[in-house]
Each structure stands twice: as structure tokens, then as C-alpha cells.
Design a protein around this motif. Structure first.
Motif, PDB file in Angstrom:
ATOM      1  N   ALA A 193     -16.528 -21.274  54.685  1.00  0.00           N
ATOM      2  CA  ALA A 193     -16.755 -19.840  54.481  1.00  0.00           C
ATOM      3  C   ALA A 193     -15.610 -19.189  53.707  1.00  0.00           C
ATOM      4  O   ALA A 193     -15.773 -18.101  53.163  1.00  0.00           O
ATOM      5  CB  ALA A 193     -16.933 -19.141  55.826  1.00  0.00           C
ATOM      6  N   GLU A 222     -11.434 -15.108  56.449  1.00  0.00           N
ATOM      7  CA  GLU A 222     -11.711 -16.497  56.851  1.00  0.00           C
ATOM      8  C   GLU A 222     -10.405 -17.260  57.058  1.00  0.00           C
ATOM      9  O   GLU A 222     -10.324 -18.139  57.917  1.00  0.00           O
ATOM     10  CB  GLU A 222     -12.588 -17.204  55.811  1.00  0.00           C
ATOM     11  CG  GLU A 222     -13.886 -16.487  55.437  1.00  0.00           C
ATOM     12  CD  GLU A 222     -14.836 -16.211  56.589  1.00  0.00           C
ATOM     13  OE1 GLU A 222     -14.467 -16.473  57.754  1.00  0.00           O
ATOM     14  OE2 GLU A 222     -15.945 -15.706  56.334  1.00  0.00           O
ATOM     15  N   GLU A 272     -23.649 -16.956  58.071  1.00  0.00           N
ATOM     16  CA  GLU A 272     -22.769 -16.059  58.829  1.00  0.00           C
ATOM     17  C   GLU A 272     -23.578 -15.157  59.755  1.00  0.00           C
ATOM     18  O   GLU A 272     -23.108 -14.782  60.833  1.00  0.00           O
ATOM     19  CB  GLU A 272     -21.896 -15.252  57.864  1.00  0.00           C
ATOM     20  CG  GLU A 272     -20.872 -16.135  57.162  1.00  0.00           C
ATOM     21  CD  GLU A 272     -20.071 -15.417  56.092  1.00  0.00           C
ATOM     22  OE1 GLU A 272     -20.692 -14.729  55.252  1.00  0.00           O
ATOM     23  OE2 GLU A 272     -18.845 -15.549  56.085  1.00  0.00           O
ATOM     24  N   GLU A 302     -17.097 -10.889  60.508  1.00  0.00           N
ATOM     25  CA  GLU A 302     -18.349 -11.519  60.045  1.00  0.00           C
ATOM     26  C   GLU A 302     -19.441 -10.487  59.802  1.00  0.00           C
ATOM     27  O   GLU A 302     -20.251 -10.638  58.891  1.00  0.00           O
ATOM     28  CB  GLU A 302     -18.835 -12.563  61.053  1.00  0.00           C
ATOM     29  CG  GLU A 302     -17.940 -13.780  61.189  1.00  0.00           C
ATOM     30  CD  GLU A 302     -17.665 -14.488  59.880  1.00  0.00           C
ATOM     31  OE1 GLU A 302     -18.469 -14.383  58.942  1.00  0.00           O
ATOM     32  OE2 GLU A 302     -16.606 -15.142  59.793  1.00  0.00           O
ATOM     33  N   HIS A 305     -19.248  -9.416  56.329  1.00  0.00           N
ATOM     34  CA  HIS A 305     -19.684 -10.440  55.369  1.00  0.00           C
ATOM     35  C   HIS A 305     -21.212 -10.479  55.306  1.00  0.00           C
ATOM     36  O   HIS A 305     -21.808 -10.592  54.238  1.00  0.00           O
ATOM     37  CB  HIS A 305     -19.139 -11.826  55.766  1.00  0.00           C
ATOM     38  CG  HIS A 305     -17.656 -11.827  56.021  1.00  0.00           C
ATOM     39  ND1 HIS A 305     -16.996 -12.879  56.608  1.00  0.00           N
ATOM     40  CD2 HIS A 305     -16.698 -10.902  55.766  1.00  0.00           C
ATOM     41  CE1 HIS A 305     -15.711 -12.588  56.716  1.00  0.00           C
ATOM     42  NE2 HIS A 305     -15.505 -11.392  56.205  1.00  0.00           N
TER      43      HIS A 305
HETATM   44 FE   LIG Z   1     -17.407 -14.919  57.177  1.00  0.00          FE
END
Ligand SMILES: [Fe+2]
Ligand SMILES: [Fe+2]
Length: 409
Positions: A193, A222, A272, A302, A305
Motif C-alpha cells: 500500500a 503507510e 483498503e 485508511e 485513502h
Molecule cells: Fe492505505
């Protein structure tokens, strides 16, 4: 002939300032208002001024004329006169603005803008940038500037955001081994990731500045996840767990995805997105404070993302409905490539069951097993919801969600 005003303006006195200590700024400023061919009288007391001025004029395309200018008898004999050349003006012919600084980015970014700031006046002739993604629709989401600002404000320090001194002695040894196995698995997924946004970033035209910045914060997020999961895995002083060939094969298909949007879709929307549920599960079943902290911190990142992945993919699918077919094929391709692999590391799955069970009592294992089945159902439901948000009809969303890798990411 210049007017009396122009002749009066076309003088600059450097006093004792030398051209080797910034005097050229005064010359440039005085010449800026003159047309090529017009003259500027330069006075000054620096002993090297005549020599330095001659060299400066040659390197800047002007002409130095020594001697008293006829138009101005007030000047001493030997005053220095510079006749302005035309190269400075010519330098900016063909220059163009790299879009607008204040406005939204252009639909297409010109390779010739290179690394110029968005909105800068770009001198022609510089090296073009070899970016692979130069079209707004293929990288953009309107939420990107907001998400970047949120990401910049939400950066946390692994050294202080987690209470590393919190005790883990109360965690039974076999549960601790399950935690270590899960952390080992998380680290390899976080490494994938990290590499993917870094790769997308390296091929993105910097005109799409906010996306570039957002991907940079994503890679930094990450990097922290890799750190805190490694640190939690090593906290009890033992060895890390196993890494399965099938799990790594699943991640390799993500790394090899060549297109910006399909890579973002497979990683952020499906992978994710699924990980958000996994991290929440780990947080809810954490037997110690450190595990609870690291999973809580990671899931916050996350969520951003995933938000960009969904917003970008929906943005592109909204402008090109045919693109849903491309996304669909990317899922099918990945599924086909992984059909003969185990997908998820069996030891990770068993560790999740044991973690949720909390003990080896048969009734506890049944509860743990059911908790992991519930987790998988939540993951599936989340994927279907995100696929629907991108524009897939419900039945197709269900089909695609079922094809998602067993490795979760
Ligand atoms: Fe991520
Ligand atoms: Fe992460």
C-alpha cells in the motif's frame, strides 16, 4: 530621441554598490521599463564598475557605450551608458502560463510545462516532463484538495501517539502469537500500500498538485503503518510470523496494475476498503492497549485513502460510463490470476479466529469463527456499497465483491 522625462528616468546610480554584490538588480530594474535600443546611463563609485558592467552587458545581450552621453551634459565625462538589447524580451516570446494558479487544474497538462508551478509563466525550451498521467479525468477528484488538507492536519507521530509502555503481559502467549502473525501479515500489505501510491505519484503530472500531495501523505501514512505494526509484532520479543506465497502473489497483482485508476480502484476502493473493516475488527478484539492504539490510528488514515479511491473512480466513471467495464475487467483479471493461489495465509485466518475467541475453549472458538464470518460479511457489504457509489448496479456490485481477493487487500 527620448523625451526629457524618459531621459531623466533612464539613469541609475549604484553609489558604491558593485555588480558582484547585487548591483545587477538595480540595472535590471532600470532597464525593465526601456524598449530595446534605448539607453541607460549608469553612475557609481565602485572601482570595478566599468569592467564588471562590460562583462555583464555582454552576457545579458546589452551594449556598453563608454563616454559622456550628448543628451545629458550634467554627467561627468566617462559616464557609462548601456544600450538595451532585445534578448530579454525575446526570451519570453512563446512563453505560456501553466494553467491557472487559483482556478481548478486544466483538463490536460502540457508535458512542456515540466516542473513549473501551476499558473507560472513558463519560458519555452525547458525539458518536458515524462509523466505518464497528464489528463485530469484520469487522476482527479474534486475532494482531493480537502482530503490533502485533512491528511496534512492528521499526521501523527508513532513515537508518541502510541503508549508503547502499556503492558502486554496479560495477553496469553498463544493469543500473543496470533497478534504477531496478524502484524506480520499487516506489514506486508502496508508495504504494498506504500509502494503503489509512490509509483502513481512518480508518474503523475505535477500540474495535478493536490493529487500529488495527497498521494505523498498516503505514502507517509503507510510508512507509519509499517512502523507501528512491525513494532507491535516485535513487542513481545519473539520472531515475526509467516509470509505466505499466496498472500504475496495477491499483492503482486496490485503492484503490477499499470493504469492509475484501476490501480487506485483495486488498492483503495476494494483493498483498503476491506482493510478498514479488518482494522476495526482488530481494534474491537485487541487484547492490549498497543494493539488497540495502532489499529485505531491506522484505520483513520485508511478512511482517507478509501475516500479518494472512491471519489476518483466515481469521477472518472461519471464522465465516461464505459469505464465501469474497464474496472470490471480489472477485477476479473485479478481474480483469474489468483485462482490457483490460496489467497489468504491460512495462519492469518486462524489467528483472527483465535483472537476473536480469546481462548481455546470450544465454545469460544465457535464464537471466534462466527465473528470472522461476520467480519467477512461486513467486508462484502462495504465493498458492494462502495461499488454502488462508483456507479455499478447492485447485482454487478455483488458479483464483483465476491471476486475480490481472499487476501483482503
Ligand atoms: Fe492505505
Ligand atoms: Fe495502511
Amino acid at each position: 530621441m527620448p523625451s526629457a522625462d524618459a531621459a531623466a528616468a533612464a539613469r541609475v546610480d549604484l553609489a558604491d554598490l558593485g555588480l558582484d554584490e547585487g548591483g545587477h538588480l538595480l540595472l535590471d530594474r532600470a532597464l525593465a521599463g526601456l524598449a530595446p535600443g534605448r539607453r541607460l546611463t549608469v553612475t557609481g563609485r565602485h572601482p570595478a564598475l566599468p569592467i564588471h558592467l562590460g562583462a555583464w552587458c555582454r552576457s545579458h545581450g546589452h551594449r556598453l557605450i563608454a563616454g559622456q552621453p550628448a543628451a545629458d551634459p550634467s554627467l561627468a565625462a566617462g559616464a557609462l551608458v548601456v544600450e538595451k538589447g532585445g534578448s530579454g524580451e525575446r526570451r519570453w516570446t512563446g512563453a505560456a502560463r501553466a494553467g491557472s494558479a487559483a482556478g481548478p487544474p486544466d483538463a490536460r497538462a502540457d508535458a512542456r510545462w515540466g516542473l513549473a508551478a501551476r499558473g507560472a509563466l513558463v519560458e519555452a525550451g525547458g525539458p518536458p516532463i515524462g509523466a505518464q498521467w497528464s489528463e485530469r479525468e484520469h487522476v482527479w477528484a474534486d475532494i482531493a484538495p480537502k482530503l490533502y488538507a485533512a491528511a496534512a492536519a492528521a499526521q501523527w507521530d508513532p513515537a508518541t501517539a502510541v503508549d508503547w509502555a502499556a503492558p502486554i503481559d496479560a495477553v496469553p502467549p498463544e493469543i500473543e502469537r496470533a497478534i504477531v502473525q496478524i502484524m506480520t501479515y499487516l506489514v506486508e500489505n502496508e508495504q504494498a500500500a506504500l509502494i503503489i501510491p509512490a509509483r502513481l505519484l512518480s508518474q503523475l503530472h505535477p500540474h495535478y498538485r493536490e493529487v500529488m500531495q495527497l498521494l505523498a501523505t498516503q505514502a507517509a501514512d503507510e510508512a507509519r503503518h509499517v512502523e507501528v505494526f512491525t513494532r507491535r509484532g516485535l513487542l513481545s520479543g519473539g520472531l515475526l510470523g509467516t509470509s505466505s506465497a499466496g498472500g504475496r502473489a495477491s499483492l503482486a497483482t496490485l503492484l503490477n496494475e499499470p493504469d492509475f485508476t484501476t490501480a487506485s480502484f483495486l488498492l483503495s476502493v476494494l483493498g483498503e476498503g476491506t482493510f478498514v473493516d479488518l482494522l476495526r475488527f482488530l481494534h474491537d478484539h485487541a487484547p492490549d492497549q498497543v494493539t488497540a492504539d495502532v489499529t485505531r490510528l491506522a484505520v483513520r488514515d485508511e478512511a482517507r485513502h478509501v475516500a479518494f479511491g472512491v471519489a476518483h473512480t466515481a469521477h472518472l466513471a461519471g464522465s465516461d460510463p464505459g469505464y465501469l467495464g474497464t474496472l470490471r475487467r480489472s477485477v476479473e483479471r485479478r481474480h483469474a490470476a489468483l485462482q490457483d493461489t490460496a489467497g489468504l495465509n491460512a495462519e492469518v485466518f486462524d489467528s483472527l479466529v483465535l483472537l476473536a475467541a480469546g481462548s481455546w475453549a470450544p465454545a469460544a472458538i465457535r464464537r471466534g469463527w462466527q465473528a470472522v464470518r461476520d467480519l467477512q460479511a461486513r467486508m462484502d457489504e462495504g465493498r458492494r456499497r462502495r461499488l454502488a457509489a462508483i456507479g455499478f448496479p447492485d447485482d454487478e456490485a455483488a458479483e464483483l465483491s465476491a471476486l475480490h481477493t481472499r487476501n483482503f487487500m
